[in-house]
Scaffold this active site. Structure first.
Site, mmCIF file in Angstrom:
data_model
loop_
_atom_site.group_PDB
_atom_site.id
_atom_site.type_symbol
_atom_site.label_atom_id
_atom_site.label_comp_id
_atom_site.label_asym_id
_atom_site.label_seq_id
_atom_site.Cartn_x
_atom_site.Cartn_y
_atom_site.Cartn_z
ATOM 1 C CB SER A 176 5.932 -33.982 9.817
ATOM 2 O OG SER A 176 7.135 -34.459 10.357
ATOM 3 C CB SER B 202 9.363 -31.931 9.176
ATOM 4 O OG SER B 202 8.444 -32.655 8.385
ATOM 5 C CE LYS C 172 7.384 -30.967 5.514
ATOM 6 N NZ LYS C 172 6.985 -32.153 6.323
#
Lengths: 66, 476
Positions: free
Chosen positions: B181, B157, B82
């Site tokens: 997330s 996210s 990420k």
């Protein structure tokens, strides 16, 4: 428990916060409403004997698997 | 083996083939990079694809194998990171314009661990701006699309990671979980998402999020793979004071062990109060399936969850403090959802912050008591399946709830409490709604007892109606 834009602006002014226009304050209104609702939900809840969430206690849960 | 078939395998299936020389890290990485480029216009799951670095790493891993230096199950496995996790010399934007040119000098601790274990870093994955939301509709880098239905969000996210794992691009992706997330992309993309115990994995090198309950965790195609990745990540980091020096067990040891004799708690409060009927049906079926495997069931009460809304207060204040320097210098570079949600935090009073911390403690103690009676808890991971990308609201309980920006939070209502308690939680696919969108079941365990969670999740995975299902992606 509504809170007025004038109050929010006074908080920004007196506590040196980030300036926001009336239109911007309306954009954050849903988040503020959630915050105030959460605070209101705590009315009458006695938290005086609850330790801070940041402190460790020895009897938290069962022992680890390790 | 054809590359299309290679990309459908799991880490645990690939590892022995790599170790024996049947599959080479170079051919695997070439196949994964080709898949990444082929699907990027459709999924928009990457911010940066690392062609040169990935191939260089793959060649290094191939050379190491030739010398007998096999590093373990992640050796030569392409993974995603990420883009809020630092990578040395590689742009790390946190999904923002504010940090569009940020190039860290050092790898995050977890990235260093993955590299040392032989993993190949395929790219930096798209996410919600500043990791602050559940959709991965990034205002600067574009929306990530769900491989199961491109009109729907992949969750957030860590949406790029969830989409990549589901679509056969990466074999694992490292996400971050401050309110769900990792677990929300897990459930929306039909993959396994783990948020281990707070303190189990170092956060060093995780950029610009709240310091109140953030975790780095893996998304994978199987529970076994989740265990293998956690095995690599877990452990005390003396340079991260949030980590705890608890010994790391063998996480795969309990996989395959029968579940009979375990006890699960089904909460009678909160978790099933606001949930889509199709999601609830899938979770109830999962509970029945576990019972058929011999797991005892106890209905448990968590009355303090009535006050769970107060948990977010601390996070609001944390967020505005974290963003303060960027807000002062780059306010105009924020997207509106993150900007106005963050700015609301400046109005949180100190006494309310303190109350939030005390509520956190109260809820934490309640879970500790309940987890004396049961081995794990079972809940829906999310109250709904993935919303459409253009959805501003979801409807639950006869009311409309915002999906993103100020006033949102409904989608993460079942995941965010475990960020406050710090307890480990894992989501496992448990079926689909009538639109063909994945649904996930969440298992919550005792602190530092991820091993039991893996045992339960693995036992359930073997009989889940999601088993063997893959998205059919319509490329644009």
């Amino acid at each position: 428990m509504p809170i007025s834009n004038e109050t929010l602006k006074a908080m920004i002014r007196d506590f040196n916060g980030f300036e926001m226009t009336d239109a911007e304050l309306e954009l954050i209104r849903p988040e503020i409403d959630n915050y105030l609702a959460a605070v209101e939900s705590l009315d009458g809840l006695d938290l005086s004997n609850v330790m801070s969430g940041r402190l460790l206690k020895v009897d938290e849960g069962r022992s680890s698997d390790a | 083996m054809p590359s299309a078939d290679l990309l459908k395998l799991t880490i645990s299936e690939l590892a022995p083939k790599i170790q024996s020389g049947q599959v080479s890290p170079v051919e695997l990485t070439e196949a994964a990079l080709a898949q990444a480029h082929r699907l990027q216009p459709t999924l928009n799951s990457f911010i940066t694809i690392l062609d040169e670095q990935a191939m260089s790493q793959a060649h290094q891993m191939e050379d190491a194998l030739a010398k007998g230096d096999y590093r373990g199950p992640l050796h030569g496995i392409p993974i995603g990171i990420k883009d809020n996790i630092a990578t040395a010399g590689i742009r790390t934007t946190v999904g923002s314009q504010v940090l569009a040119d940020n190039v860290p000098g050092e790898d995050a601790h977890v990235v260093a661990l993955c590299k040392a274990a032989g993993a190949v870093i395929l790219g930096k994955e798209n996410l919600e701006e500043f990791a602050a939301g559940v959709t991965s509709n990034n205002p600067h880098f574009g929306a990530v699309h769900n491989p199961w239905d491109l009109d729907h969000v992949p969750g957030g996210s860590s949406g790029g990671g969830g989409a990549n794992v589901a679509a056969g691009v990466t074999f694992a992706s490292l996400g971050t979980d401050l309110g769900g997330s990792v677990r929300l992309p897990g459930t929306f993309c039909g993959v396994v998402g783990l948020k281990q115990t707070y303190g189990r994995v170092s956060q060093r090198g995780l950029l610009v999020t709240s310091f109140n309950g953030d975790h780095i965790g893996p998304m994978t195609r199987s529970v076994m793979d989740s265990a293998l990745v956690l095995q690599t990540l877990a452990g005390y980091d003396p340079l991260d004071p949030s980590t705890v020096p608890v010994p790391v067990p063998d996480y795969t040891a309990g996989l395959g062990v029968r579940l009979a004799g375990l006890t699960m708690g089904v909460p009678s409060d909160y978790y099933f109060d606001l949930v889509d009927p199709q999601v609830e049906s899938a979770i109830r079926m999962a509970i029945s399936a576990l019972q058929e495997l011999g797991v005892q069931t106890i209905d448990v009460s968590l009355p303090s969850m009535e006050f769970a809304g107060a948990l977010r207060i601390a996070g609001m204040a944390d967020s505005v403090v974290t963003h303060e320097p960027y807000l002062e210098s780059h306010r105009d570079k924020y997207g509106p959802d993150t900007l106005y949600r963050t700015l609301a935090g400046q109005f949180v009073l100190g006494k309310d912050y303190s109350k939030s911390m005390k509520v956190q403690r109260m809820i934490k103690e309640e879970y500790a008591q309940v987890l004396q009676q049961v081995d794990f808890l079972v809940t829906p991971t999310a109250p709904v399946a993935a919303p459409r990308i253009d959805a501003k609201y979801i409807e639950l309980g006869g009311e409309k709830h915002r999906v993103r920006g100020p006033g949102s939070g409904m989608i993460s209502r079942n995941t965010s409490p475990m960020n406050s308690t710090g307890l480990p939680a894992i989501t496992v696919p448990c079926g689909f709604n009538d639109q063909g969108l994945p649904i996930g079941v969440q298992f919550i365990g005792r602190p530092f007892n991820e091993a039991t969670l893996f045992r339960v999740a693995g036992g359930y995975e073997a009989i889940s109606p999601s088993r063997g299902r893959r998205p059919q992606i319509s490329e644009g």
